[in-house]
Design a protein around this motif. Structure first.
Motif: not given
Length: 187
Positions: A97, A99, A110, A115, A126, A128, A147-149, A176, A178-179
């Motif tokens: 990934y 940014s 965001t 990715l 993501l 955040v 973070a989620t995506a 889904s 999640s970090l």
């Protein structure tokens, strides 16, 4: 995009280069299974670097995840996920990934980015939440981020779809992510 410095909005904010602490971080996922529940897993080997800028909007993140480190708590399933049916780790051992931007969205942020998975690169934003910045007991500094995506497996060429007799598929297409990242300021 707002160009006004935003660092004053985050108490203790520090500009610098940060590395994820693997003992206090997690990169996890969940996917629908049999149309009735979710299977969860995580990756146990990764390298995440965050660079926080003097202006928060100039910050960036890069991550490389070792796909062989997938862990769903079931060895046979993990081996199947590593196979050519899914991740094909012999050909594509990592996902990455990078940014491309950061923007304020509502109460959070965001991170826009790319990715790369299974040889395919797609835009994946993501969502955040900045958990905080502060000193640790060893004289260093730490920062926390959640973070989620959500991605579609088929968008990345992972499109195995085993149909179920009653309709639907054994494994859903939407994944889904999640970090939970606790990062350590590098000296």
């Amino acid at each position: 995009m707002n160009s006004v410095p935003t660092t004053v909005e985050i108490p203790g904010y520090l500009a610098g280069t940060w590395k994820a602490d693997p003992v206090h971080s997690e990169i996890a996922f969940s996917v629908r299974h049999l149309m009735i529940s979710k299977t969860r897993g995580r990756f146990t080997s990764y390298d995440v670097t965050l660079v926080t800028g003097e202006d928060l909007l100039g910050s960036s993140v890069t991550a490389t995840i070792d796909l062989a480190s997938i862990d769903t708590g079931h060895e046979m399933r993990d081996n199947h996920l590593r196979s050519a049916d899914y991740l094909e780790i012999d050909k594509y051992p990592t996902m990455s990934y990078r940014s491309t931007g950061l923007r304020r969205t509502g109460d959070g942020w965001t991170v826009d980015g790319e990715l790369t998975l299974h040889g395919v690169t797609r835009q994946v934003p993501l969502a955040v939440e900045v958990s905080g910045f502060g000193p640790d007991q060893w004289g260093g500094h730490r920062a926390g981020f959640s973070a989620t995506a959500e991605i579609s497996r088929s968008d990345f060429g992972i499109d195995i779809s085993t149909p179920m007799e009653a309709g639907g598929v054994v494994v859903g297409d939407k994944v889904s992510i999640s970090l939970e990242i606790q990062a350590v300021l590098q000296q």
